[in-house]
Design an enzyme around this catalytic site. Sequence first.
Site, PDB file in Angstrom:
ATOM      1  N   CYS A   1      72.582  28.892 137.954  1.00  0.00           N
ATOM      2  CA  CYS A   1      73.887  29.470 137.563  1.00  0.00           C
ATOM      3  C   CYS A   1      74.829  29.649 138.754  1.00  0.00           C
ATOM      4  O   CYS A   1      76.014  29.945 138.562  1.00  0.00           O
ATOM      5  CB  CYS A   1      73.687  30.793 136.844  1.00  0.00           C
ATOM      6  SG  CYS A   1      72.599  30.655 135.429  1.00  0.00           S
TER       7      CYS A   1
ATOM      8  N   HIS B   1      80.236  34.269 137.349  1.00  0.00           N
ATOM      9  CA  HIS B   1      79.335  33.601 136.400  1.00  0.00           C
ATOM     10  C   HIS B   1      79.261  34.438 135.125  1.00  0.00           C
ATOM     11  O   HIS B   1      79.085  35.649 135.177  1.00  0.00           O
ATOM     12  CB  HIS B   1      77.954  33.451 137.035  1.00  0.00           C
ATOM     13  CG  HIS B   1      76.915  33.042 136.059  1.00  0.00           C
ATOM     14  ND1 HIS B   1      77.081  31.963 135.222  1.00  0.00           N
ATOM     15  CD2 HIS B   1      75.695  33.579 135.751  1.00  0.00           C
ATOM     16  CE1 HIS B   1      76.013  31.851 134.449  1.00  0.00           C
ATOM     17  NE2 HIS B   1      75.159  32.814 134.749  1.00  0.00           N
TER      18      HIS B   1
ATOM     19  N   ASN C   1      76.190  32.177 127.993  1.00  0.00           N
ATOM     20  CA  ASN C   1      75.862  31.808 129.373  1.00  0.00           C
ATOM     21  C   ASN C   1      75.616  30.295 129.426  1.00  0.00           C
ATOM     22  O   ASN C   1      74.637  29.807 128.863  1.00  0.00           O
ATOM     23  CB  ASN C   1      74.613  32.593 129.793  1.00  0.00           C
ATOM     24  CG  ASN C   1      74.214  32.324 131.229  1.00  0.00           C
ATOM     25  OD1 ASN C   1      74.675  31.375 131.852  1.00  0.00           O
ATOM     26  ND2 ASN C   1      73.341  33.161 131.748  1.00  0.00           N
TER      27      ASN C   1
HETATM   28  O1  UT7 Z   1      72.364  33.245 134.151  1.00  0.00           O
HETATM   29  C1  UT7 Z   1      71.529  33.901 135.060  1.00  0.00           C
HETATM   30  C2  UT7 Z   1      71.798  35.285 135.062  1.00  0.00           C
HETATM   31  N1  UT7 Z   1      71.241  35.918 133.872  1.00  0.00           N
HETATM   32  C3  UT7 Z   1      71.579  37.132 133.664  1.00  0.00           C
HETATM   33  O2  UT7 Z   1      72.381  37.656 134.414  1.00  0.00           O
HETATM   34  C4  UT7 Z   1      70.930  37.916 132.552  1.00  0.00           C
HETATM   35  C5  UT7 Z   1      70.705  39.309 133.050  1.00  0.00           C
HETATM   36  N2  UT7 Z   1      70.096  40.196 132.102  1.00  0.00           N
HETATM   37  C6  UT7 Z   1      70.724  40.638 130.982  1.00  0.00           C
HETATM   38  O3  UT7 Z   1      71.829  40.218 130.691  1.00  0.00           O
HETATM   39  C7  UT7 Z   1      70.054  41.704 130.136  1.00  0.00           C
HETATM   40  O4  UT7 Z   1      68.983  42.239 130.868  1.00  0.00           O
HETATM   41  C8  UT7 Z   1      69.563  41.178 128.778  1.00  0.00           C
HETATM   42  C9  UT7 Z   1      70.747  40.861 127.889  1.00  0.00           C
HETATM   43  C10 UT7 Z   1      68.697  39.956 128.957  1.00  0.00           C
HETATM   44  C11 UT7 Z   1      68.737  42.252 128.071  1.00  0.00           C
HETATM   45  O5  UT7 Z   1      69.508  43.451 127.923  1.00  0.00           O
HETATM   46  P1  UT7 Z   1      68.853  44.862 128.298  1.00  0.00           P
HETATM   47  O6  UT7 Z   1      69.845  45.894 127.981  1.00  0.00           O
HETATM   48  O7  UT7 Z   1      68.357  44.745 129.724  1.00  0.00           O
HETATM   49  O8  UT7 Z   1      67.693  44.945 127.270  1.00  0.00           O
HETATM   50  P2  UT7 Z   1      66.104  45.121 127.542  1.00  0.00           P
HETATM   51  O9  UT7 Z   1      65.533  43.867 128.113  1.00  0.00           O
HETATM   52  O10 UT7 Z   1      65.895  46.397 128.293  1.00  0.00           O
HETATM   53  O11 UT7 Z   1      65.585  45.317 126.079  1.00  0.00           O
HETATM   54  C12 UT7 Z   1      65.956  46.461 125.314  1.00  0.00           C
HETATM   55  C13 UT7 Z   1      65.333  46.343 123.959  1.00  0.00           C
HETATM   56  C14 UT7 Z   1      63.855  46.044 123.991  1.00  0.00           C
HETATM   57  O12 UT7 Z   1      63.246  46.779 122.960  1.00  0.00           O
HETATM   58  P3  UT7 Z   1      62.452  48.157 123.277  1.00  0.00           P
HETATM   59  O13 UT7 Z   1      61.382  47.770 124.243  1.00  0.00           O
HETATM   60  O14 UT7 Z   1      63.488  49.067 123.876  1.00  0.00           O
HETATM   61  O15 UT7 Z   1      61.967  48.579 121.942  1.00  0.00           O
HETATM   62  C15 UT7 Z   1      63.785  44.572 123.646  1.00  0.00           C
HETATM   63  O16 UT7 Z   1      62.580  44.222 123.034  1.00  0.00           O
HETATM   64  O17 UT7 Z   1      65.953  45.276 123.226  1.00  0.00           O
HETATM   65  C16 UT7 Z   1      64.934  44.437 122.688  1.00  0.00           C
HETATM   66  N3  UT7 Z   1      65.471  43.062 122.596  1.00  0.00           N
HETATM   67  C17 UT7 Z   1      66.091  42.638 121.496  1.00  0.00           C
HETATM   68  N4  UT7 Z   1      66.388  43.224 120.337  1.00  0.00           N
HETATM   69  C18 UT7 Z   1      67.076  42.493 119.424  1.00  0.00           C
HETATM   70  C19 UT7 Z   1      65.435  42.098 123.519  1.00  0.00           C
HETATM   71  N5  UT7 Z   1      66.063  40.995 123.047  1.00  0.00           N
HETATM   72  C20 UT7 Z   1      66.483  41.312 121.803  1.00  0.00           C
HETATM   73  C21 UT7 Z   1      67.187  40.612 120.812  1.00  0.00           C
HETATM   74  N6  UT7 Z   1      67.452  41.241 119.660  1.00  0.00           N
HETATM   75  N7  UT7 Z   1      67.615  39.328 120.984  1.00  0.00           N
END
Ligand code: UT7
Length: 328
Positions: free
Chosen positions: A117, A250, A280
């Site tokens: 990226c 990005h 993305n």
């Molecule tokens: O291109 C390279 C750069 N990439 C990035 O910059 C991505 C960076 N990371 C992010 O954008 C975020 O970390 C994500 C969007 C990937 C995730 O968001 P988050 O607020 O960090 O969520 P999380 O990983 O802490 O997950 C929170 C909850 C979890 O459930 P519990 O454990 O709290 O019950 C996940 O299982 O959200 C759940 N979850 C989902 N729920 C519904 C994860 N993916 C999904 C989904 N739908 N698609």
Amino acid sequence: MYSQLLGTGSALPRRCVSNEELVHELAQRGVETSAAWIEERTGIRQRFIASAEQTSSQLATQAARAALDAASLAARDIDLLIVATSTPDMIFPSTACLVQEQLGCRGGAAFDVQAVCAGFVYALATADALMRQGLARRALVIGAEVFSRILDWEDRSTCVLFGDGAGAVVLGLGEVPGIHANVLHADGSLASILRTPGQVAGGRVIGHPFLTMDGQAVFKTAVQVLDQAAREVVERAGITLDAVDWVIPHQANVRILQATIRRLGLDPGRLVSTVDQHANTSAASVPLALDWAMRSGRIVEGQRLLLQGVGGGMAWGASLLSVSRAAS
Ligand code: UT7
């Protein structure tokens, strides 16, 4: 002499998939998610997905043609062609050579840059350095991806985040900037937090061929390094952050973009954000956002742009450039 922006272009696959449609398709595979979760956690509302036949080189060629048109140049005017991609058409030849063939221009240098990226910013800095050294006079720098090919559609934590597309810029040389400064960095000790670790060997795919990510670790690193790279590049350019008109980071997650702007103490109105439209698109995201902001008339002649990339590697970087009359 300085590298100057002469034109921008972009290309998207025909198929636009809204969060609602994606959620419906994933439900049929037994994958549970919701449109509300995707939009609230990422800002993404839709993404474009390439057809099975459409390749990175085809999207790149389409974006390149639009950028050449905007610059009022022909493909034969280009003597350097760099494609940033992590989803090349094939192991070799490079996607850049395939684009050169599709554009019908021969003889100039053509190669790919693989910095995920951060790829477009790496490619732009490379083109700038080569041009200022006198190795080329007119360059096409392209970011092009079909990330939908490397997504595990059973992994809801990644498959909702990405889309396909391409963006391109044409660079020429002039006596005023143009590109003022670039910074590039990487920390390979973070390789495991975002990767597609499979490889082809002995006629088979060895290892996991799909994208895996520790989202929170990537999020934290991204916010930190985008802040550092912004401060470093404005310092190298000899200006202050206040003098930046538009920040084009990005486009991974609107929360990362907003955190970056907040940490830099800049007005949120200076942020270019297209993550809602494109999701993305990895190396394509910065030039796609740049082209959108140019064509919508937001960016005008003389304004200063801060472009920023960050992604797998981890690799990151930034470019500070002024928009010349030719491009605006
Ligand atoms: O291109 C390279 C750069 N990439 C990035 O910059 C991505 C960076 N990371 C992010 O954008 C975020 O970390 C994500 C969007 C990937 C995730 O968001 P988050 O607020 O960090 O969520 P999380 O990983 O802490 O997950 C929170 C909850 C979890 O459930 P519990 O454990 O709290 O019950 C996940 O299982 O959200 C759940 N979850 C989902 N729920 C519904 C994860 N993916 C999904 C989904 N739908 N698609």
